[in-house]
Write a protein that holds these residues in place. Structure first.
Motif, short mmCIF file in Angstrom:
data_model
loop_
_atom_site.label_atom_id
_atom_site.label_comp_id
_atom_site.label_asym_id
_atom_site.label_seq_id
_atom_site.Cartn_x
_atom_site.Cartn_y
_atom_site.Cartn_z
N THR A 56 35.49 37.44 31.26
CA THR A 56 35.17 37.93 32.59
C THR A 56 36.43 38.26 33.36
OG1 THR A 56 33.16 36.57 32.63
CG2 THR A 56 33.97 37.39 34.75
N LYS A 57 37.43 37.40 33.24
CA LYS A 57 38.71 37.66 33.91
C LYS A 57 39.35 38.94 33.37
CE LYS A 57 43.35 35.79 34.52
NZ LYS A 57 44.26 34.64 34.27
N SER A 58 39.29 39.14 32.06
CA SER A 58 39.86 40.34 31.46
C SER A 58 39.18 41.60 31.99
CB SER A 58 39.74 40.28 29.93
OG SER A 58 40.44 39.17 29.41
N GLY A 64 41.12 46.38 37.99
CA GLY A 64 42.11 46.34 39.07
C GLY A 64 41.88 45.25 40.10
N GLN A 65 40.97 44.32 39.81
CA GLN A 65 40.70 43.24 40.76
C GLN A 65 41.72 42.12 40.60
OE1 GLN A 65 35.93 43.69 40.15
NE2 GLN A 65 36.56 41.97 41.43
N ALA A 66 42.17 41.58 41.71
CA ALA A 66 43.20 40.54 41.69
C ALA A 66 42.62 39.14 41.73
CB ALA A 66 44.15 40.74 42.87
N SER A 67 41.31 39.03 41.92
CA SER A 67 40.67 37.71 41.96
C SER A 67 39.19 37.85 41.65
CB SER A 67 40.86 37.05 43.34
OG SER A 67 40.25 37.84 44.34
N ALA A 68 38.56 36.74 41.32
CA ALA A 68 37.13 36.74 41.01
C ALA A 68 36.33 36.55 42.30
CB ALA A 68 36.81 35.62 40.03
N PHE A 127 41.26 31.05 36.03
CA PHE A 127 40.20 31.92 36.54
C PHE A 127 40.21 31.98 38.07
CE2 PHE A 127 35.81 33.13 37.61
CZ PHE A 127 35.68 34.26 36.82
N THR A 128 40.59 30.90 38.71
CA THR A 128 40.63 30.91 40.18
C THR A 128 41.92 31.52 40.72
OG1 THR A 128 41.54 28.65 40.17
CG2 THR A 128 39.15 28.88 40.34
N ASP A 129 42.94 31.63 39.87
CA ASP A 129 44.20 32.28 40.24
C ASP A 129 44.60 33.18 39.10
OD1 ASP A 129 46.74 33.06 40.93
OD2 ASP A 129 47.45 31.06 41.49
N PHE A 130 44.42 34.48 39.27
CA PHE A 130 44.64 35.43 38.17
C PHE A 130 46.10 35.52 37.74
CE2 PHE A 130 40.68 38.39 38.24
CZ PHE A 130 39.87 37.28 38.05
N PHE A 134 45.79 32.02 30.54
CA PHE A 134 44.80 31.12 29.95
C PHE A 134 45.47 29.97 29.20
CE2 PHE A 134 42.18 30.01 26.18
CZ PHE A 134 41.10 29.43 26.83
N SER A 135 46.59 30.26 28.55
CA SER A 135 47.27 29.23 27.77
C SER A 135 48.78 29.35 27.95
CB SER A 135 46.92 29.36 26.28
OG SER A 135 47.58 30.50 25.73
#
Length: 200
Positions: A56-58, A64-68, A127-130, A134-135
């Motif tokens: 979802t983040k990808s 072009g979204q900077a946050s969820a 996920f809360t901070d793009f 992830f790792s």
């Protein structure tokens, strides 16, 4: 920001001002261990949730979204909590039959569940901070060469030798990660014409 594998030592005073993020790859490996060794379905559900968060983040970053969206974060957070509830109901804490010195053993599964509960914000940080990956695999791959050098050579003969190795390898690794030519960068370095313009 520090991304790590949840060791308690990373939460001491030396890092008290840092923003923490738990490495998703490490958590995934621990969940896989629960699946293979204990056959517990909640662990697979947690793996699927983390994978869905990653995908979802990808998709969001590709748009072009900077946050969820806040609502989406809340939905995933609630799903996370439901999975943990299943895990704790499957692995209730049991008082030891014999009281021994030190902390009673809980087992790896219950320890993992407690860590996922207590460090929830850090687990979901990617996920809360793009800005958060992830790792920490990229950092670990960068450090791999140094560990290989120590493994084959044992150690450096002097502090200067170790320092020079770190300087040279950090340049090679940084240039490579930014799509540059490491050999050309080293030539420029020795010709006093090396530039960090590729960061712009």
């Amino acid at each position: 920001m520090v991304a790590h594998d949840c060791w308690s030592s990373y939460y001491n005073d030396a890092f008290k001002h840092a923003t923490h993020a738990c490495c998703g790859a490490h958590i995934d490996r621990e969940l896989e261990g629960v699946i293979q060794n204990h056959r517990q379905g909640w662990a697979k559900s947690m793996q699927n949730l983390l994978a869905k968060l990653y995908k979802t983040k990808s998709k969001l970053t590709a748009r072009g979204q900077a946050s969820a969206p806040k609502k989406l974060v809340q939905e995933f957070s609630a799903g996370y909590d439901r999975i943990l509830e299943r895990g704790f109901s499957r692995n209730p804490y049991q008082e030891p039959k014999e009281r021994k010195r030190g902390k009673p053993k809980k087992g790896k599964v219950l320890c993992l569940l407690e860590r996922l509960r207590d460090l929830k914000d850090d687990v979901l940080r990617f996920f809360t901070d793009f800005r958060v990956p992830f790792s920490n695999n990229i950092a670990e791959r960068s450090f791999c060469m140094s560990k290989l050098k120590m493994k084959t050579a044992g150690s450096f003969r002097s502090a200067d030798g170790g320092s020079n190795f770190c300087w040279i390898f950090s340049i090679i690794d940084t240039v490579r990660k930014n799509g540059g030519n490491p050999l050309k960068a080293l030539e420029q370095l020795f010709n006093n014409s090396f530039s960090l313009a590729f960061f712009d």
